[in-house]
Design a protein around this motif. Sequence first.
Motif, PDB file in Angstrom:
ATOM      1  N   SER A  43      18.669 -13.982  -3.487  1.00 54.85           N
ATOM      2  CA  SER A  43      18.453 -12.944  -4.505  1.00 54.85           C
ATOM      3  C   SER A  43      17.028 -12.403  -4.456  1.00 54.85           C
ATOM      4  N   ASP A  44      16.070 -13.274  -4.144  1.00 54.24           N
ATOM      5  CA  ASP A  44      14.679 -12.830  -4.024  1.00 54.24           C
ATOM      6  C   ASP A  44      14.562 -11.751  -2.951  1.00 54.24           C
ATOM      7  N   ILE A  45      15.244 -11.992  -1.833  1.00 49.27           N
ATOM      8  CA  ILE A  45      15.162 -11.059  -0.707  1.00 49.27           C
ATOM      9  C   ILE A  45      15.870  -9.752  -1.040  1.00 49.27           C
ATOM     10  N   HIS A  46      17.072  -9.847  -1.623  1.00 53.41           N
ATOM     11  CA  HIS A  46      17.776  -8.639  -2.059  1.00 53.41           C
ATOM     12  C   HIS A  46      16.879  -7.801  -2.979  1.00 53.41           C
ATOM     13  N   THR A  47      16.184  -8.485  -3.883  1.00 50.99           N
ATOM     14  CA  THR A  47      15.367  -7.771  -4.876  1.00 50.99           C
ATOM     15  C   THR A  47      14.184  -7.078  -4.236  1.00 50.99           C
ATOM     16  N   VAL A  48      13.390  -7.814  -3.448  1.00 53.99           N
ATOM     17  CA  VAL A  48      12.183  -7.206  -2.899  1.00 53.99           C
ATOM     18  C   VAL A  48      12.509  -6.089  -1.922  1.00 53.99           C
TER      19      VAL A  48
END
Length: 346
Positions: A43-48
Amino acid sequence: MRTVDAYAATSATEPLIKTTIERRDVGAKDVRIDIAYAGICHSDIHTVKEEWGQVTYPLVVGHEIVGVVAEVGSEVTKHAVGDRVGVGCMVNSCRKCENCLAGEENYCLEGNVGTYGAVDRDGTITQGGYSTEVVVDEDFVLRVPESIPYEAAAPLLCAGITTYSPLHHWNVGEGTKVAVVGMGGLGHMAVKIAVAMGAEVTVLSQTLAKQDDSLRYGAKAHFATKDEATFETLARTFDVIINTVSAKLPIDAYLGLLRRNGSLVNVGAPAEPLSLNVFNLLGGRRSFSGSMIGGIRETQEMLDFCAEHGIAPEIELIEAARVNEAYERVLSSDVRYRFVIDAATI
């Protein structure tokens, strides 16, 4: 305000960089936490990368956080200095809607306040756990049992509760046949938790590469979804299927694996829409559902369950300077099964 070290994204395309951010002063109901470890969630990667929507940069992500209470506000009663605690995917909610009052703040009708990238109570944008400290309202701070390995505890605050909640909601237990789609950060936790609940678990992964891991974590079988025969062999087998994959899958094929009254539950969050043929629901009174983390009460229940059953994520501990390398490896499925940042290296 306190200035603390952190790693932040400055755009959707640039690497994360070391920087500083401001944390609010500790209010009457606040807890200040010295962060020890922070998990890296997909989710961190999707967000950034702005795959789930527009982002206000710079942004510090990370919603799998464990640490030690360093300071408490004058009205705090739930936590004390020195306690080992955790913070998951949310740091506030409206507290008054029917869902919040039912203990399911994750489904707050006004929208819960995410640990990062959300508008906080003071009007600022929340900043997450890739940092050395965080200040959080005591009601959204969890107690982390001592028996859970400290460095492995952080991923439970997202991967753990994201899989525990649907397994709990759909009454998985003795006599239940469960399939877990995807053997990654979420998937390996779903296997461990479902097995501990008493279910008979099968892993559905693209290949047989992780078969040994599946069986070691308690699964009875592991099938390759790239083999079309898998969907014939396992037709009408499962009571519950937990789909942990954040990519577009042929939902109709997986619905065919359900028994009468079975449920396919999506916990992975693909950036593109999924489609299905409704007749694949009608034929066996099957359900296609979704589930998102859990409320604070259920998250604490999950932590206690994991402590009782000796469940912990499989992790690779890294220095903060390797976060961009870790992102690339997550995208290439080159981690077993969760990266955790040692916050002492930030």
